[in-house]
Design a protein around this motif. Sequence first.
Motif, mmCIF file in Angstrom:
data_model
loop_
_atom_site.group_PDB
_atom_site.id
_atom_site.type_symbol
_atom_site.label_atom_id
_atom_site.label_comp_id
_atom_site.label_asym_id
_atom_site.label_seq_id
_atom_site.Cartn_x
_atom_site.Cartn_y
_atom_site.Cartn_z
ATOM 1 N N GLN A 156 0.836 -1.181 0.000
ATOM 2 C CA GLN A 156 0.000 0.000 0.000
ATOM 3 C C GLN A 156 0.876 1.237 0.000
ATOM 4 O O GLN A 156 1.747 1.391 0.851
ATOM 5 N N GLY A 157 0.650 2.129 -0.941
ATOM 6 C CA GLY A 157 1.368 3.388 -0.976
ATOM 7 C C GLY A 157 0.616 4.441 -0.196
ATOM 8 O O GLY A 157 -0.476 4.238 0.292
ATOM 9 N N ARG A 158 1.209 5.582 -0.084
ATOM 10 C CA ARG A 158 0.541 6.669 0.596
ATOM 11 C C ARG A 158 -0.678 7.113 -0.190
ATOM 12 O O ARG A 158 -0.699 7.100 -1.411
ATOM 13 N N GLN A 159 -1.710 7.543 0.530
ATOM 14 C CA GLN A 159 -2.919 8.009 -0.121
ATOM 15 C C GLN A 159 -2.672 9.438 -0.585
ATOM 16 O O GLN A 159 -2.621 10.372 0.202
ATOM 17 N N GLN A 160 -2.499 9.630 -1.859
ATOM 18 C CA GLN A 160 -2.180 10.932 -2.410
ATOM 19 C C GLN A 160 -2.840 11.054 -3.770
ATOM 20 O O GLN A 160 -3.446 10.131 -4.271
ATOM 21 N N THR A 161 -2.753 12.255 -4.321
ATOM 22 C CA THR A 161 -3.368 12.478 -5.613
ATOM 23 C C THR A 161 -2.750 11.560 -6.657
ATOM 24 O O THR A 161 -1.534 11.467 -6.780
ATOM 25 N N GLU A 162 -3.590 10.900 -7.393
ATOM 26 C CA GLU A 162 -3.113 9.934 -8.369
ATOM 27 C C GLU A 162 -2.482 10.633 -9.563
ATOM 28 O O GLU A 162 -3.040 11.561 -10.124
ATOM 29 N N THR A 163 -1.302 10.187 -9.946
ATOM 30 C CA THR A 163 -0.691 10.649 -11.177
ATOM 31 C C THR A 163 -0.797 9.532 -12.198
ATOM 32 O O THR A 163 -0.922 8.364 -11.857
ATOM 33 N N VAL A 164 -0.760 9.904 -13.447
ATOM 34 C CA VAL A 164 -0.860 8.931 -14.530
ATOM 35 C C VAL A 164 0.415 9.016 -15.344
ATOM 36 O O VAL A 164 0.800 10.085 -15.804
ATOM 37 N N GLY A 165 1.086 7.894 -15.509
ATOM 38 C CA GLY A 165 2.339 7.907 -16.245
ATOM 39 C C GLY A 165 3.461 8.402 -15.353
ATOM 40 O O GLY A 165 3.547 8.051 -14.184
ATOM 41 N N PHE A 166 4.342 9.243 -15.889
ATOM 42 C CA PHE A 166 5.487 9.693 -15.123
ATOM 43 C C PHE A 166 5.423 11.194 -14.869
ATOM 44 O O PHE A 166 4.941 11.976 -15.681
ATOM 45 N N SER A 167 5.893 11.560 -13.693
ATOM 46 C CA SER A 167 6.005 12.963 -13.301
ATOM 47 C C SER A 167 7.167 13.058 -12.330
ATOM 48 O O SER A 167 7.130 12.456 -11.257
ATOM 49 N N GLY A 168 8.194 13.795 -12.717
ATOM 50 C CA GLY A 168 9.385 13.853 -11.886
ATOM 51 C C GLY A 168 10.008 12.474 -11.763
ATOM 52 O O GLY A 168 10.235 11.784 -12.758
ATOM 53 N N ASN A 169 10.243 12.045 -10.536
ATOM 54 C CA ASN A 169 10.838 10.730 -10.286
ATOM 55 C C ASN A 169 9.797 9.676 -9.939
ATOM 56 O O ASN A 169 10.138 8.617 -9.422
ATOM 57 N N LYS A 170 8.544 9.962 -10.207
ATOM 58 C CA LYS A 170 7.477 9.036 -9.857
ATOM 59 C C LYS A 170 6.755 8.554 -11.104
ATOM 60 O O LYS A 170 6.556 9.294 -12.057
ATOM 61 N N VAL A 171 6.365 7.297 -11.066
ATOM 62 C CA VAL A 171 5.626 6.677 -12.168
ATOM 63 C C VAL A 171 4.412 5.979 -11.580
ATOM 64 O O VAL A 171 4.494 5.361 -10.516
ATOM 65 N N SER A 172 3.273 6.088 -12.251
ATOM 66 C CA SER A 172 2.086 5.372 -11.818
ATOM 67 C C SER A 172 1.411 4.741 -13.024
ATOM 68 O O SER A 172 1.185 5.401 -14.034
ATOM 69 N N ILE A 173 1.124 3.458 -12.918
ATOM 70 C CA ILE A 173 0.316 2.756 -13.913
ATOM 71 C C ILE A 173 -1.025 2.484 -13.231
ATOM 72 O O ILE A 173 -1.157 1.539 -12.457
ATOM 73 N N PRO A 174 -2.031 3.319 -13.495
ATOM 74 C CA PRO A 174 -3.293 3.224 -12.757
ATOM 75 C C PRO A 174 -4.303 2.324 -13.454
ATOM 76 O O PRO A 174 -4.088 1.851 -14.572
#
Length: 204
Positions: A156-174
């Motif tokens: 479980q990750g932190r509950q935060q605003t979902e990003t899609v794809g990459f932003s900065g050093n973070k990537v999310s595949i939602p």
Amino acid sequence: MGGIITEKDYPVQGLWIIKSIIRSLIVFIIIAVFFYWSSGYENSSLWESLSKDPELQIYFWIYIAAVPFSLILAILRRATFHYSIEPQFLTLRQGILSRQQRHIPYGVIQNLFVKQDLFDRIFGLASLAIENASQGGANVGNQQEQKVFGLRIGNQGRQQTETVGFSGNKVSIPGLTKANAEILKGIVLQKMKENPIEDSQSGL
């Protein structure tokens, strides 16, 4: 796992678009109700309030227009986001007006976890989140996690605003099913094991 894995194998579900719209609608409704009651028109009907206050009319129509806009934006974001798990890199492509592409070596990945917010749990969805330790990795210790070849791996990750794809050093595949998100996490972990971290690699 020798071939290339793409979103065709583990797709972003269409329910992700519906989830995004519902979440946006709830935010709009909360803001609208707060503005309505704070404006002093609580004893009037909505249409009476609108007729008395031109500024309220503007906000009302902005909220109305935001609903189809959010739907179109969610569809476009879904249609223009692509990922592929290749032998040496995780490749992501995104962008509605401006196309962006990034090749991420597996050796630079520091944090990898499957996360679900409230709406994900309602719709049976999950996101695969990938981080470099230079952004956000230091605070993961409060989560339930385990270490796999030196890396913090949590469910479980932190509950935060979902990003899609990459932003900065973070990537999310939602918008993955929970099962597919866990499978993809396992595949990426295997790629990380095959392509270990090197001191010369510094970030995404």
